[in-house]
Design a protein around this motif. Structure first.
Motif, PDB file in Angstrom:
ATOM      1  N   ALA A 325     119.828  63.941  87.379  1.00  0.00           N
ATOM      2  CA  ALA A 325     120.367  65.293  87.242  1.00  0.00           C
ATOM      3  C   ALA A 325     120.642  65.609  85.775  1.00  0.00           C
ATOM      4  CB  ALA A 325     121.645  65.440  88.073  1.00  0.00           C
ATOM      5  N   VAL A 326     121.165  64.626  85.042  1.00  0.00           N
ATOM      6  CA  VAL A 326     121.430  64.800  83.600  1.00  0.00           C
ATOM      7  C   VAL A 326     120.117  65.052  82.857  1.00  0.00           C
ATOM      8  CG1 VAL A 326     122.227  63.634  81.502  1.00  0.00           C
ATOM      9  CG2 VAL A 326     123.554  63.435  83.613  1.00  0.00           C
ATOM     10  N   SER A 327     119.088  64.294  83.192  1.00  0.00           N
ATOM     11  CA  SER A 327     117.778  64.474  82.551  1.00  0.00           C
ATOM     12  C   SER A 327     117.232  65.872  82.830  1.00  0.00           C
ATOM     13  CB  SER A 327     116.788  63.421  83.051  1.00  0.00           C
ATOM     14  OG  SER A 327     117.228  62.135  82.723  1.00  0.00           O
ATOM     15  N   LEU A 328     117.409  66.339  84.056  1.00  0.00           N
ATOM     16  CA  LEU A 328     116.948  67.682  84.417  1.00  0.00           C
ATOM     17  C   LEU A 328     117.679  68.742  83.591  1.00  0.00           C
ATOM     18  CD1 LEU A 328     115.340  69.631  86.239  1.00  0.00           C
ATOM     19  CD2 LEU A 328     117.198  69.461  87.912  1.00  0.00           C
ATOM     20  N   VAL A 329     118.995  68.594  83.477  1.00  0.00           N
ATOM     21  CA  VAL A 329     119.788  69.555  82.696  1.00  0.00           C
ATOM     22  C   VAL A 329     119.335  69.562  81.236  1.00  0.00           C
ATOM     23  CG1 VAL A 329     122.096  69.982  81.749  1.00  0.00           C
ATOM     24  CG2 VAL A 329     121.816  69.522  84.198  1.00  0.00           C
ATOM     25  N   GLU A 389     108.531  62.167  87.130  1.00  0.00           N
ATOM     26  CA  GLU A 389     107.393  63.089  87.218  1.00  0.00           C
ATOM     27  C   GLU A 389     107.792  64.381  87.942  1.00  0.00           C
ATOM     28  OE1 GLU A 389     107.425  59.938  87.988  1.00  0.00           O
ATOM     29  OE2 GLU A 389     105.787  58.921  86.933  1.00  0.00           O
ATOM     30  N   ASP A 390     108.648  64.258  88.953  1.00  0.00           N
ATOM     31  CA  ASP A 390     109.133  65.444  89.670  1.00  0.00           C
ATOM     32  C   ASP A 390     109.959  66.330  88.739  1.00  0.00           C
ATOM     33  OD1 ASP A 390     108.027  64.504  92.103  1.00  0.00           O
ATOM     34  OD2 ASP A 390     109.793  63.254  92.447  1.00  0.00           O
ATOM     35  N   LEU A 391     110.816  65.694  87.931  1.00  0.00           N
ATOM     36  CA  LEU A 391     111.649  66.459  86.996  1.00  0.00           C
ATOM     37  C   LEU A 391     110.769  67.220  86.000  1.00  0.00           C
ATOM     38  CD1 LEU A 391     114.451  63.834  86.204  1.00  0.00           C
ATOM     39  CD2 LEU A 391     114.460  65.615  87.960  1.00  0.00           C
ATOM     40  N   SER A 392     109.721  66.582  85.524  1.00  0.00           N
ATOM     41  CA  SER A 392     108.808  67.235  84.579  1.00  0.00           C
ATOM     42  C   SER A 392     108.161  68.463  85.212  1.00  0.00           C
ATOM     43  CB  SER A 392     107.725  66.257  84.123  1.00  0.00           C
ATOM     44  OG  SER A 392     108.293  65.167  83.446  1.00  0.00           O
ATOM     45  N   GLU A 393     107.791  68.341  86.490  1.00  0.00           N
ATOM     46  CA  GLU A 393     107.145  69.457  87.179  1.00  0.00           C
ATOM     47  C   GLU A 393     108.117  70.615  87.385  1.00  0.00           C
ATOM     48  OE1 GLU A 393     103.969  70.099  90.831  1.00  0.00           O
ATOM     49  OE2 GLU A 393     104.941  68.149  90.549  1.00  0.00           O
ATOM     50  N   ILE A 394     109.375  70.292  87.696  1.00  0.00           N
ATOM     51  CA  ILE A 394     110.400  71.332  87.857  1.00  0.00           C
ATOM     52  C   ILE A 394     110.586  72.076  86.534  1.00  0.00           C
ATOM     53  CG2 ILE A 394     112.857  71.753  88.262  1.00  0.00           C
ATOM     54  CD1 ILE A 394     112.786  69.275  90.169  1.00  0.00           C
ATOM     55  N   ILE A 395     110.733  71.338  85.455  1.00  0.00           N
ATOM     56  CA  ILE A 395     110.957  71.947  84.140  1.00  0.00           C
ATOM     57  C   ILE A 395     109.744  72.789  83.733  1.00  0.00           C
ATOM     58  CG2 ILE A 395     111.301  71.436  81.676  1.00  0.00           C
ATOM     59  CD1 ILE A 395     112.836  68.850  82.699  1.00  0.00           C
ATOM     60  N   TYR A 396     108.546  72.317  84.055  1.00  0.00           N
ATOM     61  CA  TYR A 396     107.318  73.064  83.762  1.00  0.00           C
ATOM     62  C   TYR A 396     107.354  74.432  84.440  1.00  0.00           C
ATOM     63  CZ  TYR A 396     102.328  74.254  83.780  1.00  0.00           C
ATOM     64  OH  TYR A 396     101.117  74.883  83.620  1.00  0.00           O
ATOM     65  N   ASP A 397     107.782  74.468  85.720  1.00  0.00           N
ATOM     66  CA  ASP A 397     107.837  75.742  86.444  1.00  0.00           C
ATOM     67  C   ASP A 397     108.771  76.735  85.755  1.00  0.00           C
ATOM     68  OD1 ASP A 397     106.109  74.776  88.262  1.00  0.00           O
ATOM     69  OD2 ASP A 397     107.380  75.031  90.019  1.00  0.00           O
ATOM     70  N   PHE A 398     109.911  76.248  85.315  1.00  0.00           N
ATOM     71  CA  PHE A 398     110.872  77.136  84.636  1.00  0.00           C
ATOM     72  C   PHE A 398     110.349  77.587  83.279  1.00  0.00           C
ATOM     73  CE2 PHE A 398     113.738  75.595  87.836  1.00  0.00           C
ATOM     74  CZ  PHE A 398     114.723  76.555  87.939  1.00  0.00           C
TER      75      PHE A 398
END
Length: 401
Positions: A325-329, A389-398
């Motif tokens: 979660a921290v990495s995502l933020v 890899e999932d976090l990277s894809e989420i950030i890409y969408d935003f």
């Protein structure tokens, strides 16, 4: 005659099993399996293979409704005693039952118990108000509304910060962490509740309690929640073995079943179900609840998940979830997105800045479900199965919406 249908019920011709299965497969093929980051008490989880094979897929475990015959169910009772011990340890409370149906009904049982154990002064004064934090899961609020109506309980939903601690309230419900992931310190709130004799139910995420201060240490009277994320598959929505923990003083008012330690005819330690008059089908006139449902199999799976991983393993899993979660933020902030709350465990609320629909289109095209709040925020929950890899894809969408 008065209950028979007067017209033809318009059913299609009968089919043999093979034809019917073919039709079912065609319908099932229309399903699209997305990765889900919605949260709200439902999480992807990893089932340890030994638990899946030896408990979840074992008819010796999965066929039993409830261990009424204690003399032939000692193993199951021991697993449920482990469940109760696990819940007591993580919530900081004194007593726990052997599971309930789900988090929402467990919260309603908490409200019900506090209502029926009001002081004589509160009963005489007609004290019927129950406060619900607006950060509570929506499905929990809906169930509370349904259960409150026949009891004459008046629900008041609002902001914890502006709640007026009136003498007409007998109880309050808090979500820990909140539905958008916000982590608050509720010590001041519970202290003020105690001054007004308002008792507090906390609906808590059991995985977060591995790392966070347990509600029992900051003044909760009842702690409820779901144990689904302890190795229980989502199963298209439930049920998912809720937990219900409280103080020793409420042991004769506690809903559901309790496993207790006793001795057998030979004087050896033995386990049995205790305080059974709470159940409607045993002594209906004396029952403290009409709950007749424990999720035995799923509670056993959750307790075995804790046994399998142990305290260190659970801390490692909870720590990894939080770190993701921290990495995502951090990734979202780097691309200029505003994250609403600084304190969180595994759920992140993002100000979409009017780009919700564009983000939704990209996410759904990539097979991902986020939660889209009416206030314009997008909420993302990470779990044990989320990868970098999932976090990277989420950030890409935003970034590209």
């Amino acid at each position: 005659k008065d209950i028979r249908l007067k017209k033809d019920n318009n059913t299609p011709p009968a089919q043999d099993e093979a034809t019917y299965l073919r039709e079912l497969r065609a319908v099932a093929a229309k399903n699209k399996i997305f990765r889900t980051y919605i949260g709200l008490g439902y999480h992807n989880t990893i089932i340890p293979g030994v638990i899946q094979r030896n408990i979840f897929e074992n008819p010796g475990w999965y066929t039993a409704y409830t261990p009424y015959q204690a003399e032939i169910a000692q193993g199951r009772l021991e697993a449920l005693l482990n469940f109760q011990t696990m819940v007591v340890d993580l919530t900081g409370m004194e007593l726990a039952n052997a599971s309930l149906l789900d988090e929402s009904t467990a919260a309603a049982e908490g409200m019900n118990m506090l209502f029926h154990t009001r002081t004589k002064e509160q009963e005489k004064a007609g004290c019927t108000k129950f406060f619900i934090s607006e950060e509570t899961f929506p499905q929990t609020i809906d169930v509370l509304r349904t259960r409150a109506t026949p009891l004459g309980i008046q629900l008041v939903t609002g902001d914890v910060d502006t709640f007026k601690f009136g003498a007409d309230f007998f109880g309050a419900l808090l979500q820990y962490p909140g539905k958008e992931g916000n982590l608050r310190d509720y010590t001041g709130f519970t202290s003020k509740c105690k001054e007004k004799d308002i008792r507090v139910v906390v609906a808590a995420d059991i995985m977060s309690l591995v790392l966070l201060t347990p509600p029992g240490e900051w003044g909760a009277d009842v702690v409820v929640g779901s144990t689904q994320r302890f190795g229980v598959p989502m199963g298209y929505g439930g049920p998912h073995a809720a937990f219900f923990a409280t103080k020793e003083s409420y042991k004769r008012d506690l809903p559901g079943r309790i496993i207790g330690v006793s001795i057998d005819a030979s004087g050896k330690p033995a386990l049995r179900m205790a305080l059974q008059t709470r159940e409607q089908h045993i002594k209906r006139d004396k029952a403290t609840s009409n709950i007749c449902t424990a999720q035995v199999l799923l509670a056993v799976m959750a307790s075995m998940y804790a046994v399998y991983h142990g305290p260190r393993g659970l801390k490692a899993i909870a720590g990894t979830i939080h770190q993701r979660a921290v990495s995502l933020v951090e990734g979202l902030k780097k691309i200029g997105m505003k994250v609403i709350y600084d304190q969180y465990f595994d759920t992140v609320a993002i100000d979409a800045n009017g780009k919700s629909e564009a983000i939704r289109k990209l996410a759904e095209a990539a097979g991902m479900n986020f939660r889209y709040e009416s206030n314009g925020n997008i909420v993302i929950n990470v779990d044990e199965t989320t990868l970098n890899e999932d976090l990277s894809e989420i950030i890409y969408d935003f970034a590209y919406a």
